[in-house]
Design an enzyme around this catalytic site. Structure first.
Site, PDB file in Angstrom:
ATOM      1  N   ASP A  36       7.543  17.201 -36.236  1.00  0.00           N
ATOM      2  CA  ASP A  36       8.039  17.043 -34.879  1.00  0.00           C
ATOM      3  C   ASP A  36       6.877  17.085 -33.886  1.00  0.00           C
ATOM      4  OD1 ASP A  36      10.318  17.128 -32.901  1.00  0.00           O
ATOM      5  OD2 ASP A  36       9.318  19.013 -32.390  1.00  0.00           O
ATOM      6  N   GLU A  49       6.083  12.218 -36.171  1.00  0.00           N
ATOM      7  CA  GLU A  49       6.640  11.749 -34.908  1.00  0.00           C
ATOM      8  C   GLU A  49       5.422  11.624 -33.996  1.00  0.00           C
ATOM      9  OE1 GLU A  49      10.390  12.841 -32.084  1.00  0.00           O
ATOM     10  OE2 GLU A  49       8.972  14.468 -32.447  1.00  0.00           O
TER      11      GLU A  49
END
Length: 706
Positions: free
Chosen positions: A355, A391
């Site tokens: 993330d 990401e």
């Protein structure tokens, strides 16, 4: 060295112990405890009753090796409940926030028991005072804190468990929330719904196998918290992007609170040939900014664990969550690496989705592909062999790094999502963008020996509209989040096709179904790695909510009551099409270059009349019918080059007659996909077919068969 144990623990003895491994380690005779703090003046180990309500003993750690404090307590067993208290200077204006009154969770806790009870006692300061966070609160926070639990992590019987290790070019990813996928599934035992054991039941495994999934990507499963403002609204942090325990499965996803439940889930997925990737959040923690609670890292060593601003009272916030984990510090980097290895070696996971990954790769001079975290990860003998997905953005300076990551990283490609949505929505001038996405976004990823599978292509993810909502809503409806619909991603590039939201109009329903098939067909025709959002294959809606992070309810759960079986069969068909045709899942990029084998280019772009598009055509907003002929990439070694040939028509215009190219000698064209029909079948074209009718707003695919 031996100390005196409090009288409540008469049968236990203390000795120096070892500085490693960090955390609590049971060896059969007792437990070794070790914790990092560079600036602490004293560290106490606190032992609690099994229910976590009574503190039974407070043991000062007398041994320190460098910055590691440690002690060995003989006679302790798995199940022992514990926490830390740390003394040190309290000078928040200097970034020092020690407070011995606050019980701290062990950063290396393998198991966490109890739940957080939001209370002002969790704060290191007394709110509402003139000094705010510069003051110090003396209330004991133990009553409100979850606690770490000693556990034996090495006793699980893995048997002949083996990671599937699917090649990236063969992979189909499926992003899912453990609870969201199972909470409303009628074929799962009620007690197991919403848990790891429920996820690994046969109905789920059979469904994933049916639609061609090779890799399930689980949204955060590490122990996490719900922010106070959400709890006070009666909501929870459903998504889980507020981690507090990087080694522990979240207790809410366990049936009986035992980590073997997670291990059992992984073993069952592996037995079904499905990999397990974890979405991990090493960019920030649940402690928030300077006004947040003191739960773990802040009280252990604030200046080590967090990146502080020029004024060290405050935190650098490249994440939008109040703080940024300081992976530049050796001890913090070690914790992250130890955590990743733990999930691979002890829990047998197959990879990670990072993330806001740019946070982890930001060095003193900006994004750094060679040093720090990325350098450590790529040389690690355990981690360099698992799947790694970034990401590739955050909120910090230079945060958007799509395409810049080194091998072997894969990257979530948000440009793919936007370009495909815009093309099928009918936005003008989007055909050239679609063409780039069909070839794996080579302009972004084709460098440094990277694979075409590096681009993780998706139409929808947890963060945004579901596929059903992309074709059902023009604007988001996030009112249930309590933020007056101000939150959530914009723009959505969505369209209700004439009606906003649910409808019973058969013409609109048919148009929506066709658009979903068109977008899914495009996804599986594209070079790169396709990723499905859980529920998209059965028409799941979130009622127009494109930021359901706080909706632990039917809004965010996959609705299995009326699954779109017709759509699921279509996904199964296109997944098999991709699996059967090597040209759709190539490792090497296609650049319309002649192949050494036969002098034929690896890809031809054509208009409907068979001519090649001109520069003007590519910029023509009315150019809506794109044809391409695909072969093995020109740089494919001759010894491994397949004879597979496909011809695809991506038609966002009206009905059209399409000129077919000459098939390879001895072959003829067979139609294997037509999204104008819900039900698919293969059919040879009448020889010698020179043209074919392609319906408007559809995708047609032909293979050159013997």
């Amino acid at each position: 060295m031996h100390d005196t144990i409090p009288s409540k623990l008469p049968h236990h003895g203390l000795s120096a112990g070892r500085p490693e491994p960090l955390g609590a380690s049971f060896d059969g005779g007792g437990v070794n405890f070790a914790v990092f703090s560079a600036e602490a003046e004293a560290v106490d180990l606190c032992l609690f009753s099994p229910d976590g309500k009574r503190e039974l003993a407070r043991i000062p750690l007398r041994e320190r090796d460098g910055d590691i404090w440690h002690v060995y307590v003989s006679g302790l067993l798995p199940g022992t409940v514990y926490g830390w208290r740390v003394r040190g200077p309290h000078r928040p204006e200097e970034g020092l926030r020690f407070n011995h009154n606050k019980l701290l969770l062990d950063p290396y806790a393998r198991k966490i028991a109890g739940r957080l009870r939001w209370s002002d006692a969790l704060l290191g300061y007394r709110p509402g005072t003139q000094r705010s966070d510069l003051g110090q609160d003396t209330r004991d926070s133990a009553f409100a804190m979850p606690k770490a639990v000693v556990c034996d992590t090495g006793s699980f019987a893995w048997g002949d468990d083996r990671p599937p290790r699917h090649r990236r070019s063969l992979s189909v990813h499926y992003e899912a929330h453990v609870k969201g996928l199972t909470a409303a599934h009628p074929a799962i035992d009620r007690r197991r719904r919403g848990t790891f054991l429920g996820l690994a039941t046969q109905p789920v495994l059979d469904h994933l196998d049916r639609i061609g999934v090779t890799t399930i990507q689980l949204m955060p499963v590490q122990a996490h918290l719900s922010e106070r403002f959400l709890v006070e609204k009666g909501l929870t942090n459903y998504w889980g992007y507020q981690t507090i325990g990087f080694f522990a499965p979240d207790p809410r996803l366990l049936c009986d609170g035992e980590i073997w439940e997670f291990q059992t889930m992984v073993r069952r997925f592996h037995s079904a040939g499905i990999e397990v990737i974890l979405d991990v959040v090493y960019n920030h923690t649940a402690e928030g900014n300077q006004l947040g609670p003191t739960l773990c890292f802040r009280g252990l060593d604030n200046r080590a664990y967090y990146r502080l601003a020029e004024d060290p009272r405050y935190y650098i916030d490249d994440t939008g969550c109040g703080n940024t984990l300081n992976t530049r510090h050796p001890a913090v980097l070690q914790m992250v690496m130890d955590s990743l290895r733990y999930w691979v070696e002890v829990m047998h996971v197959d990879g990670f989705r990072f993330d806001l990954a740019t946070v982890l790769a930001r060095g003193p001079d900006g994004f750094d592909t060679h040093g720090g975290f990325l350098g450590a990860l790529r040389q690690d003998p355990v981690l360099r062999r698992v799947k790694l997905v970034a990401e590739p953005w955050d909120l910090g300076p230079g945060g958007y790094q799509l395409g810049a990551w080194p091998h072997p990283f894969m990257e979530l490609n948000d440009r793919y999502r936007d370009d495909v949505r815009q093309f099928w929505k009918g936005d003008r001038g989007t055909t050239s963008g679609l063409a780039r996405r069909l070839l794996g976004s080579a302009e972004l990823f084709d460098h440094s020996g990277r694979s075409a599978a590096s681009s993780v292509n998706f139409l929808a993810s947890h963060d945004g509209f579901t596929l059903e909502d992309v074709v059902s809503f023009t604007v988001k409806r996030n009112w249930a989040n309590g933020e007056e619909n101000r939150d959530g991603h914009e723009p959505n590039h969505s369209d209700g096709l004439g009606v906003e939201g649910p409808t019973s109009n058969p013409a609109i329903l048919a148009a929506r179904a066709r658009r979903k098939r068109n977008m899914l067909a495009t996804l599986f025709l594209s070079q790169g790695t396709p990723m499905l959002l859980a529920g998209d294959e059965i028409g799941n809606s979130q009622e127009g909510n494109n930021n359901a992070y706080a909706q632990d309810n039917a809004i965010a759960w996959v609705n299995w009551d009326r699954p779109d079986e017709e759509l699921a069969r279509f996904v199964s068909w296109i997944a098999r099409m991709r699996r059967d045709h090597p040209v759709l899942r190539q490792k090497l990029f296609l650049h319309a270059q002649s192949r050494q084998r036969d002098g034929i280019a690896d890809v031809f772009w054509r208009k409907a009349d068979g001519s090649s598009p001109s520069v003007e055509d590519w910029h023509d907003p009315e150019f809506r019918t794109l044809c391409l002929e695909l072969r093995a990439a020109s740089t494919t070694p001759v010894y491994s080059m397949s004879d597979d040939v496909l011809f695809a028509v991506i038609n966002a215009g009206d009905d059209v007659q399409v000129s077919l190219p000459q098939p390879p000698e001895g072959r003829r064209w067979r139609q294997i996909l037509d999204t104008s029909r819900a039900t698919q079948a293969t059919a040879f074209l009448a020889a010698p077919a020179q043209a074919v009718h392609v319906s408007g707003d559809s995708v047609a695919v032909f293979d050159a068969s013997l």
